[in-house]
Design a protein around this motif. Structure first.
Motif, PDB file in Angstrom:
ATOM      1  N   VAL A 157      39.716  48.866  56.446  1.00 44.69           N
ATOM      2  CA  VAL A 157      39.968  47.751  55.532  1.00 44.69           C
ATOM      3  C   VAL A 157      38.685  46.963  55.291  1.00 44.69           C
ATOM      4  O   VAL A 157      38.350  46.617  54.145  1.00 44.69           O
ATOM      5  CB  VAL A 157      41.069  46.820  56.100  1.00 44.69           C
ATOM      6  CG1 VAL A 157      41.180  45.554  55.250  1.00 44.69           C
ATOM      7  CG2 VAL A 157      42.408  47.536  56.152  1.00 44.69           C
ATOM      8  N   ARG A 161      36.760  46.609  51.645  1.00 46.98           N
ATOM      9  CA  ARG A 161      36.645  45.265  51.055  1.00 46.98           C
ATOM     10  C   ARG A 161      35.198  44.833  50.903  1.00 46.98           C
ATOM     11  O   ARG A 161      34.860  44.111  49.945  1.00 46.98           O
ATOM     12  CB  ARG A 161      37.435  44.263  51.900  1.00 46.98           C
ATOM     13  CG  ARG A 161      38.941  44.420  51.707  1.00 46.98           C
ATOM     14  CD  ARG A 161      39.760  43.508  52.584  1.00 46.98           C
ATOM     15  NE  ARG A 161      41.186  43.566  52.210  1.00 46.98           N
ATOM     16  CZ  ARG A 161      42.173  43.083  52.940  1.00 46.98           C
ATOM     17  NH1 ARG A 161      41.912  42.469  54.094  1.00 46.98           N
ATOM     18  NH2 ARG A 161      43.429  43.176  52.538  1.00 46.98           N
ATOM     19  N   ARG A 164      33.972  46.505  47.840  1.00 41.50           N
ATOM     20  CA  ARG A 164      34.548  45.811  46.682  1.00 41.50           C
ATOM     21  C   ARG A 164      33.835  44.481  46.430  1.00 41.50           C
ATOM     22  O   ARG A 164      33.658  44.064  45.267  1.00 41.50           O
ATOM     23  CB  ARG A 164      36.038  45.566  46.930  1.00 41.50           C
ATOM     24  CG  ARG A 164      36.775  44.956  45.748  1.00 41.50           C
ATOM     25  CD  ARG A 164      38.245  44.758  46.060  1.00 41.50           C
ATOM     26  NE  ARG A 164      38.458  43.744  47.097  1.00 41.50           N
ATOM     27  CZ  ARG A 164      39.644  43.412  47.572  1.00 41.50           C
ATOM     28  NH1 ARG A 164      40.736  44.025  47.139  1.00 41.50           N
ATOM     29  NH2 ARG A 164      39.756  42.465  48.493  1.00 41.50           N
ATOM     30  N   ARG A 187      44.318  55.462  47.088  1.00 45.00           N
ATOM     31  CA  ARG A 187      45.560  54.748  46.739  1.00 45.00           C
ATOM     32  C   ARG A 187      46.696  55.101  47.690  1.00 45.00           C
ATOM     33  O   ARG A 187      47.668  54.352  47.822  1.00 45.00           O
ATOM     34  CB  ARG A 187      45.969  55.077  45.305  1.00 45.00           C
ATOM     35  CG  ARG A 187      46.508  56.469  45.170  1.00 45.00           C
ATOM     36  CD  ARG A 187      47.203  56.784  43.884  1.00 45.00           C
ATOM     37  NE  ARG A 187      47.753  58.131  43.993  1.00 45.00           N
ATOM     38  CZ  ARG A 187      47.766  59.017  43.013  1.00 45.00           C
ATOM     39  NH1 ARG A 187      47.262  58.715  41.841  1.00 45.00           N
ATOM     40  NH2 ARG A 187      48.300  60.210  43.194  1.00 45.00           N
ATOM     41  N   ARG A 190      47.845  54.214  53.847  1.00 43.12           N
ATOM     42  CA  ARG A 190      48.665  53.148  54.432  1.00 43.12           C
ATOM     43  C   ARG A 190      47.990  52.794  55.742  1.00 43.12           C
ATOM     44  O   ARG A 190      48.155  53.477  56.746  1.00 43.12           O
ATOM     45  CB  ARG A 190      50.110  53.617  54.639  1.00 43.12           C
ATOM     46  CG  ARG A 190      50.883  53.751  53.340  1.00 43.12           C
ATOM     47  CD  ARG A 190      52.298  54.265  53.567  1.00 43.12           C
ATOM     48  NE  ARG A 190      53.061  53.410  54.469  1.00 43.12           N
ATOM     49  CZ  ARG A 190      53.670  52.287  54.106  1.00 43.12           C
ATOM     50  NH1 ARG A 190      53.569  51.851  52.858  1.00 43.12           N
ATOM     51  NH2 ARG A 190      54.360  51.582  54.980  1.00 43.12           N
ATOM     52  N   ASP A 197      49.952  44.880  60.631  1.00 41.59           N
ATOM     53  CA  ASP A 197      50.159  44.720  59.193  1.00 41.59           C
ATOM     54  C   ASP A 197      49.853  46.051  58.495  1.00 41.59           C
ATOM     55  O   ASP A 197      49.020  46.829  58.957  1.00 41.59           O
ATOM     56  CB  ASP A 197      49.238  43.634  58.626  1.00 41.59           C
ATOM     57  CG  ASP A 197      49.693  42.233  59.000  1.00 41.59           C
ATOM     58  OD1 ASP A 197      50.858  42.099  59.414  1.00 41.59           O
ATOM     59  OD2 ASP A 197      48.879  41.297  58.901  1.00 41.59           O
ATOM     60  N   VAL A 199      48.289  47.640  55.168  1.00 42.18           N
ATOM     61  CA  VAL A 199      47.445  47.381  53.997  1.00 42.18           C
ATOM     62  C   VAL A 199      47.309  48.694  53.238  1.00 42.18           C
ATOM     63  O   VAL A 199      46.932  49.715  53.812  1.00 42.18           O
ATOM     64  CB  VAL A 199      46.052  46.861  54.404  1.00 42.18           C
ATOM     65  CG1 VAL A 199      45.184  46.632  53.166  1.00 42.18           C
ATOM     66  CG2 VAL A 199      46.175  45.583  55.224  1.00 42.18           C
ATOM     67  N   THR A 200      47.617  48.703  51.977  1.00 42.09           N
ATOM     68  CA  THR A 200      47.467  49.926  51.184  1.00 42.09           C
ATOM     69  C   THR A 200      46.039  50.045  50.680  1.00 42.09           C
ATOM     70  O   THR A 200      45.356  49.040  50.441  1.00 42.09           O
ATOM     71  CB  THR A 200      48.427  49.928  49.980  1.00 42.09           C
ATOM     72  OG1 THR A 200      48.095  48.847  49.112  1.00 42.09           O
ATOM     73  CG2 THR A 200      49.866  49.810  50.439  1.00 42.09           C
ATOM     74  N   GLY A 202      45.123  50.998  47.840  1.00 45.63           N
ATOM     75  CA  GLY A 202      45.007  50.489  46.476  1.00 45.63           C
ATOM     76  C   GLY A 202      44.701  49.009  46.420  1.00 45.63           C
ATOM     77  O   GLY A 202      43.977  48.553  45.531  1.00 45.63           O
ATOM     78  N   SER A 203      45.218  48.242  47.382  1.00 45.65           N
ATOM     79  CA  SER A 203      44.946  46.800  47.373  1.00 45.65           C
ATOM     80  C   SER A 203      43.580  46.490  47.977  1.00 45.65           C
ATOM     81  O   SER A 203      42.889  45.572  47.535  1.00 45.65           O
ATOM     82  CB  SER A 203      46.038  46.050  48.132  1.00 45.65           C
ATOM     83  OG  SER A 203      46.028  46.387  49.509  1.00 45.65           O
ATOM     84  N   ALA A 204      43.167  47.264  48.989  1.00 41.36           N
ATOM     85  CA  ALA A 204      41.872  47.013  49.629  1.00 41.36           C
ATOM     86  C   ALA A 204      40.713  47.482  48.757  1.00 41.36           C
ATOM     87  O   ALA A 204      39.593  47.001  48.891  1.00 41.36           O
ATOM     88  CB  ALA A 204      41.810  47.710  50.985  1.00 41.36           C
ATOM     89  N   ASN A 206      40.709  48.015  44.978  1.00 40.58           N
ATOM     90  CA  ASN A 206      41.328  48.045  43.648  1.00 40.58           C
ATOM     91  C   ASN A 206      40.322  48.191  42.517  1.00 40.58           C
ATOM     92  O   ASN A 206      40.636  47.940  41.354  1.00 40.58           O
ATOM     93  CB  ASN A 206      42.186  46.789  43.421  1.00 40.58           C
ATOM     94  CG  ASN A 206      41.372  45.509  43.556  1.00 40.58           C
ATOM     95  OD1 ASN A 206      40.147  45.538  43.656  1.00 40.58           O
ATOM     96  ND2 ASN A 206      42.069  44.367  43.555  1.00 40.58           N
TER      97      ASN A 206
END
Length: 534
Positions: A157, A161, A164, A187, A190, A197, A199-200, A202-204, A206
């Motif tokens: 993660v 990030r 990103r 994407r 998981r 938690d 975290v997918t 796709g969200s980390a 995007n």
């Protein structure tokens, strides 16, 4: 020491000077990748293990560096896996891998000097390093990160990030384009963090523009690869080999190369290049690879123990109705697809004949080792298998051991079929082969046993068909359908089939064993089929 000629590669990226190969740049959408790079996109290249991803990235790196527009750096970050949720240690390995490779491309120590500067920055170490390195260069930086999905949890993660975080500063202050390469599409990640938690990916991450998938070899590419061996050594392949190679591998690159290496190098008699490679040799090479359980196969075997893999493979192995697919989690299906074990045909199916053989054989391996039966007990004077004696013994064995043995299988739905296959494999390992047909919607497992009656190639064969089915519904209707299917399979196998057997397992606990155990002969379609109740 004699000079070693080119050979089929089964370990690591290809080296064109050493290995027969399909040009990696022809295996990727080069024009599309160039377009994404010029558009300053970040994207994903994914494919199952040992399909040639690293070879493609290295070839692309060299191709782009030779053009002189960019500095292109490839880095493998798998070393960070050992540190799992330790973000600091993973960052050090991640940046260290990039610095090491970048210093080779640049032919200077700038990447290491930048690393020291980045450690003084307050923002994330990876973000700082990529920003400072990009600013230190006189051309845009392209970064290819391999084995990204070897990282896990908090560390993965954090890496995603931090990449990103610098995206909006490209190309002057951050890499113009980044390729993330792994087994799965980002994407579909998981990611379970240290506090549990989810975290997918796709969200980390995007900012991903596209996902590119590296496919298997085509039939034409297999032909081209093997004919490179002929051109180098003069050793010829019978044309009948190529349909067999395709069916065995369906183009999976490691399997294609492994078969080639086995039949031309490991089978020592074939090092005499005047010997023509024939289909029987390919079949023998396939058996040797499966039996030896090379690393590629061992990785797949280990995955069979995972619950999400078992959820998908179990109904395929048991031949359950095709509509069972509707009740499977799509994420589980995609996970097994990404591993390369299955393909999304209608219905789902095992990816190739070698994997189809590996799965039941591995699931019965431990049981085979504890069976006391010896191949010699069931071999006739002419070296053929006495199948009637074998199945009579199995009936008694099944009566005495079925419940306790089936309970030990991870794949209990297929327990009876797997137990018989373990029994058969124990005998056939004495010299012979089993071909298996199973899949969603089939409601049965078909086996073709081939037993050479003499040593060497081209001699007489004994060929026996068995159909295995779990009894559901009316007995006589099930037998009638089973006879039709058994004869149909015998016809599809072609050639001379010496015997046909239909085995029907009755798992109804209310029926006593005396009523379950029986056998009789039936005529259907001009063939004699022995029907066995168990």
């Amino acid at each position: 020491m004699r000079k070693v000629q080119k050979f089929f590669n089964t370990a690591g990226p290809i080296k064109p000077a050493d290995h027969y190969n399909i040009d990696p740049l022809t295996r990727i959408e080069l024009e599309e990748i160039e377009s994404l790079i010029y558009q300053k996109k970040y994207f994903v290249l994914h494919a199952p293990r040992q399909t040639g991803k690293t070879s493609c990235l290295l070839a692309l790196r060299d191709y782009l560096n030779a053009r002189g527009e960019f500095y292109v750096v490839y880095a493998n970050v798998e070393a960070g896996q050992a540190f799992r949720n330790n973000i600091h240690e993973v960052e050090q390995r991640f940046v260290g891998a990039i610095a090491s490779r970048a210093s080779i491309v640049l032919n200077n120590r700038i990447p290491y000097e930048v690393m020291e500067e980045a450690e003084k920055e307050r923002e994330g170490f990876i973000t700082s390093y990529l920003r400072l390195l990009s600013e230190a260069l006189d051309k845009p930086l392209l970064l290819f990160i391999d084995e990204i999905d070897a990282l896990v949890g908090d560390s993965l993660v954090s890496v995603l990030r931090q990449i990103r975080a610098g995206y909006d500063q490209r190309p002057q202050h951050f890499p113009q384009s980044i390729i993330l390469c792994g087994v799965r599409d980002v994407r579909d990640y998981r990611i379970v963090t240290s506090n549990q938690d989810i975290v997918t990916g796709g969200s980390a991450f995007n900012i991903k523009a596209k996902s590119l998938h590296l496919g298997n070899f085509s039939r034409e590419e297999i032909h081209e690869l093997y004919l490179q061996h002929t051109a180098t050594t003069g050793q010829e392949f019978d044309e009948g080999c190529f349909p067999m190679i395709w069916e065995a591998t369906e183009g999976q690159p490691w399997l294609v190369n492994a078969l080639g290496y086995e039949v031309t190098e490991e089978m020592r008699e074939n090092r005499d290049r005047s010997i023509r490679i024939i289909p029987e040799m390919i079949y023998k090479a396939q058996e040797r690879i499966i039996y030896r359980r090379d690393t590629h196969i061992d990785i797949l075997i280990d995955k069979l123990r995972e619950e999400r893999v078992r959820n998908v493979i179990a109904p395929i192995l048991a031949g359950e109705d095709g509509d069972v697919e509707e009740h499977l989690r799509d994420d589980d299906i995609q996970y097994v697809v990404d591993m390369g074990l299955i393909v999304r045909d209608k219905p789902l199916r095992i990816a190739n004949a070698i994997y189809k053989e590996i799965i039941p054989r591995e699931l019965t391996w431990a049981r085979q080792q504890t069976l006391v039966q010896q191949a010699a007990w069931y071999i006739n004077p002419d070296n053929s298998i006495n199948m009637e004696k074998l199945l009579l013994d199995f009936q008694q064995f099944f009566r005495e051991n079925a419940d306790s043995w089936i309970e030990r299988f991870d794949y209990k739905e297929s327990g009876p079929q797997l137990l018989l296959q373990a029994f058969l494999q124990r005998v056939v390992n004495g010299g012979g082969y089993i071909d298996r047909e199973y899949g969603l919607g089939r409601g049965r497992t078909d086996l073709l046993i081939t037993k050479p009656l003499t040593d060497g190639y081209g001699g007489p064969l004994q060929r026996i068909v068995l159909e295995l089915k779990i009894k559901r519904g009316d007995l006589e209707k099930t037998i009638a359908k089973g006879l039709e299917q058994t004869v149909g399979y015998m016809d599809r196998c072609g050639g001379v089939i010496n015997e046909g057997h239909f085995i029907l397992f009755n798992r109804d606990k209310s029926v006593c064993w005396d009523d379950k155990i029986w056998h009789r002969r039936e005529e259907f379609g001009g063939r004699t089929i022995t029907v066995w109740g168990m």
